[in-house]
Design a protein around this motif. Sequence first.
Motif, PDB file in Angstrom:
ATOM      1  N   PRO A  85      -4.581  33.376  24.388  1.00 10.54           N
ATOM      2  CA  PRO A  85      -4.976  33.759  23.024  1.00 10.54           C
ATOM      3  C   PRO A  85      -5.025  35.271  22.831  1.00 10.54           C
ATOM      4  O   PRO A  85      -4.707  35.779  21.761  1.00 10.54           O
ATOM      5  N   ILE A  86      -5.419  35.984  23.878  1.00  9.47           N
ATOM      6  CA  ILE A  86      -5.304  37.447  23.910  1.00  9.47           C
ATOM      7  C   ILE A  86      -4.707  37.815  25.256  1.00  9.47           C
ATOM      8  O   ILE A  86      -5.236  37.449  26.302  1.00  9.47           O
ATOM      9  N   GLN A  87      -3.595  38.523  25.242  1.00 11.82           N
ATOM     10  CA  GLN A  87      -2.948  38.917  26.490  1.00 11.82           C
ATOM     11  C   GLN A  87      -3.646  40.139  27.070  1.00 11.82           C
ATOM     12  O   GLN A  87      -3.809  41.150  26.389  1.00 11.82           O
ATOM     13  N   GLY A  99       4.097  15.431  21.894  1.00 15.40           N
ATOM     14  CA  GLY A  99       3.365  15.019  23.088  1.00 15.40           C
ATOM     15  C   GLY A  99       3.325  16.070  24.172  1.00 15.40           C
ATOM     16  O   GLY A  99       2.808  15.820  25.269  1.00 15.40           O
ATOM     17  N   SER A 100       3.863  17.266  23.904  1.00 12.69           N
ATOM     18  CA  SER A 100       3.706  18.369  24.850  1.00 12.69           C
ATOM     19  C   SER A 100       2.239  18.795  24.876  1.00 12.69           C
ATOM     20  O   SER A 100       1.521  18.645  23.881  1.00 12.69           O
ATOM     21  N   LEU A 101       1.797  19.328  26.007  1.00  8.02           N
ATOM     22  CA  LEU A 101       0.419  19.784  26.127  1.00  8.02           C
ATOM     23  C   LEU A 101       0.329  21.275  25.808  1.00  8.02           C
ATOM     24  O   LEU A 101       1.227  22.051  26.143  1.00  8.02           O
ATOM     25  N   LEU A 102      -0.756  21.660  25.172  1.00  9.46           N
ATOM     26  CA  LEU A 102      -1.019  23.064  24.869  1.00  9.46           C
ATOM     27  C   LEU A 102      -2.087  23.559  25.834  1.00  9.46           C
ATOM     28  O   LEU A 102      -3.190  23.020  25.895  1.00  9.46           O
ATOM     29  N   VAL A 103      -1.723  24.587  26.623  1.00 10.46           N
ATOM     30  CA  VAL A 103      -2.617  25.140  27.637  1.00 10.46           C
ATOM     31  C   VAL A 103      -2.999  26.558  27.248  1.00 10.46           C
ATOM     32  O   VAL A 103      -2.126  27.409  27.070  1.00 10.46           O
ATOM     33  N   PHE A 104      -4.299  26.812  27.110  1.00  7.55           N
ATOM     34  CA  PHE A 104      -4.787  28.168  26.863  1.00  7.55           C
ATOM     35  C   PHE A 104      -5.264  28.759  28.184  1.00  7.55           C
ATOM     36  O   PHE A 104      -6.164  28.218  28.828  1.00  7.55           O
ATOM     37  N   ASP A 105      -4.649  29.848  28.587  1.00  7.22           N
ATOM     38  CA  ASP A 105      -5.085  30.597  29.760  1.00  7.22           C
ATOM     39  C   ASP A 105      -6.106  31.626  29.290  1.00  7.22           C
ATOM     40  O   ASP A 105      -5.766  32.628  28.672  1.00  7.22           O
ATOM     41  N   GLU A 106      -7.386  31.340  29.587  1.00  7.75           N
ATOM     42  CA  GLU A 106      -8.462  32.259  29.222  1.00  7.75           C
ATOM     43  C   GLU A 106      -9.102  32.866  30.462  1.00  7.75           C
ATOM     44  O   GLU A 106     -10.281  33.210  30.465  1.00  7.75           O
ATOM     45  N   VAL A 107      -8.304  33.011  31.508  1.00  8.32           N
ATOM     46  CA  VAL A 107      -8.813  33.578  32.750  1.00  8.32           C
ATOM     47  C   VAL A 107      -9.373  34.979  32.510  1.00  8.32           C
ATOM     48  O   VAL A 107     -10.427  35.338  33.039  1.00  8.32           O
ATOM     49  N   GLN A 108      -8.679  35.779  31.704  1.00  8.63           N
ATOM     50  CA  GLN A 108      -9.160  37.133  31.428  1.00  8.63           C
ATOM     51  C   GLN A 108      -9.902  37.243  30.095  1.00  8.63           C
ATOM     52  O   GLN A 108     -10.886  37.958  30.000  1.00  8.63           O
ATOM     53  N   CYS A 109      -9.464  36.526  29.092  1.00 10.70           N
ATOM     54  CA  CYS A 109     -10.037  36.739  27.751  1.00 10.70           C
ATOM     55  C   CYS A 109     -11.184  35.786  27.417  1.00 10.70           C
ATOM     56  O   CYS A 109     -11.824  35.939  26.377  1.00 10.70           O
ATOM     57  N   ARG A 134      -6.568  48.700  19.989  1.00 16.53           N
ATOM     58  CA  ARG A 134      -6.674  47.316  19.538  1.00 16.53           C
ATOM     59  C   ARG A 134      -7.500  46.491  20.521  1.00 16.53           C
ATOM     60  O   ARG A 134      -7.748  46.913  21.658  1.00 16.53           O
ATOM     61  N   GLY A 135      -7.890  45.302  20.061  1.00 16.77           N
ATOM     62  CA  GLY A 135      -8.627  44.397  20.929  1.00 16.77           C
ATOM     63  C   GLY A 135      -9.683  43.637  20.166  1.00 16.77           C
ATOM     64  O   GLY A 135      -9.736  43.654  18.930  1.00 16.77           O
ATOM     65  N   ALA A 136     -10.542  42.966  20.913  1.00 17.41           N
ATOM     66  CA  ALA A 136     -11.641  42.187  20.338  1.00 17.41           C
ATOM     67  C   ALA A 136     -12.776  42.179  21.337  1.00 17.41           C
ATOM     68  O   ALA A 136     -12.539  42.043  22.547  1.00 17.41           O
ATOM     69  N   GLY A 137     -14.009  42.329  20.853  1.00 15.15           N
ATOM     70  CA  GLY A 137     -15.129  42.375  21.776  1.00 15.15           C
ATOM     71  C   GLY A 137     -14.923  43.480  22.792  1.00 15.15           C
ATOM     72  O   GLY A 137     -14.556  44.609  22.448  1.00 15.15           O
ATOM     73  N   LEU A 138     -15.110  43.161  24.070  1.00 16.94           N
ATOM     74  CA  LEU A 138     -14.966  44.157  25.127  1.00 16.94           C
ATOM     75  C   LEU A 138     -13.692  43.952  25.939  1.00 16.94           C
ATOM     76  O   LEU A 138     -13.690  43.987  27.166  1.00 16.94           O
ATOM     77  N   ILE A 139     -12.591  43.701  25.234  1.00 11.05           N
ATOM     78  CA  ILE A 139     -11.248  43.767  25.830  1.00 11.05           C
ATOM     79  C   ILE A 139     -10.414  44.619  24.875  1.00 11.05           C
ATOM     80  O   ILE A 139     -10.077  44.188  23.764  1.00 11.05           O
ATOM     81  N   ILE A 140     -10.134  45.843  25.287  1.00 12.32           N
ATOM     82  CA  ILE A 140      -9.589  46.859  24.387  1.00 12.32           C
ATOM     83  C   ILE A 140      -8.394  47.533  25.052  1.00 12.32           C
ATOM     84  O   ILE A 140      -8.394  47.794  26.260  1.00 12.32           O
ATOM     85  N   GLY A 141      -7.372  47.808  24.261  1.00 10.75           N
ATOM     86  CA  GLY A 141      -6.197  48.501  24.753  1.00 10.75           C
ATOM     87  C   GLY A 141      -5.932  49.765  23.949  1.00 10.75           C
ATOM     88  O   GLY A 141      -6.053  49.766  22.722  1.00 10.75           O
TER      89      GLY A 141
END
Length: 345
Positions: free
Chosen positions: A133-135, A159-169, A275-282
């Motif tokens: 959702p946020i790279q 029927g494909s699955l949607l996977v959210f990788d939120e390991v960092q965000c 840019r960014g959201a919360g405390l993930i900023i670039g």
Amino acid sequence: MYPTFLVYFAHVSNLYYTLPQLELAKRLVASSFADRVFLSNSGTEANEAAIKFARKFQRFSHPDEKQPPVEFIAFSNCFHGRTMGAVALTSKEHYRSPFEPVMPGVTFLEYGNVQAAKELIQSGKIAAVFVEPIQGEGGIYSATKEFLQALRTACDGTGSLLVFDEVQCGLGRTGHLWAHEAYGINPDIMTLAKPLAGGLPIGAVLVTERVAAAINYGDHGSTFAGGPLVCNAAVAVLDKISEPGFLASVTKKGKNFRELLVKKLGGNSHVREIRGAGLIIGIDLDVPASPLVDACQQSGLLVLTAGKGNVVRLVPPLTITEQELDHAAEILFNCLPVLDKTAKN
């Protein structure tokens, strides 16, 4: 008569469950879209498990087909890990090329390209779509709601699955417990790791009951995952960051910090965007970011590069104070002159 004493286990065979493991799973399920949790030791392991679960789900869902959907979609600038499956889903070529051939069947599309994603999902070949959702590693790029909704709708249609990788965000980083909460769109699978156990090794794969129904005991496993010591730590972390006041403080600190960075750095000719959201900023630069990162380190501030090496990535501890953020902004401002030297070279 033997003395009575408490025994605390660091490890228990995964033939059994422990109360800390159960408590963590209950909390993760109660706070998310998911019905079941699989625990691992890291984010890359969580994504490896998600790959396997997606493949198994498609075989389970297409029992009469010799070749069910087995391919995957990932996106430009994405990062999903360094093991053979996870690195196959990672777009940067320098992560993959030394270890090729990696897992086949992955197509990389432009992050945010709705039409290309819809067309490929509708081909019927896609087992799952992996998306952040946020790279983070990719340069602190946020998905649009239109993009994630298009993925959700297209996956529902085939029927494909949607996977959210939120390991960092995920886990409070954006000011929401889960980054996808800001969009109001749920995945079928979500992967977590980095902050979950406060520095101890843990990963988690959250799935719906529909996905879990396809997975049998023994289809996947991990000797050390979900140990009681690590799960106790994760319960404490999750309880803390789930507090509305804590998440509100992340949102507030992030907003104030971005505004301060714009004020202090925005006038510099090399700063293209903050840019960014919360405390993930670039901080997006028109020159390589490494000299600025090095100068900040020498001045007592630890930051990272991201994207194509031209983005300064700021992911401070969620417990950081406003005063510490002010100090960080001052260091960044004082180190900016190194960019002029970089531009001349």
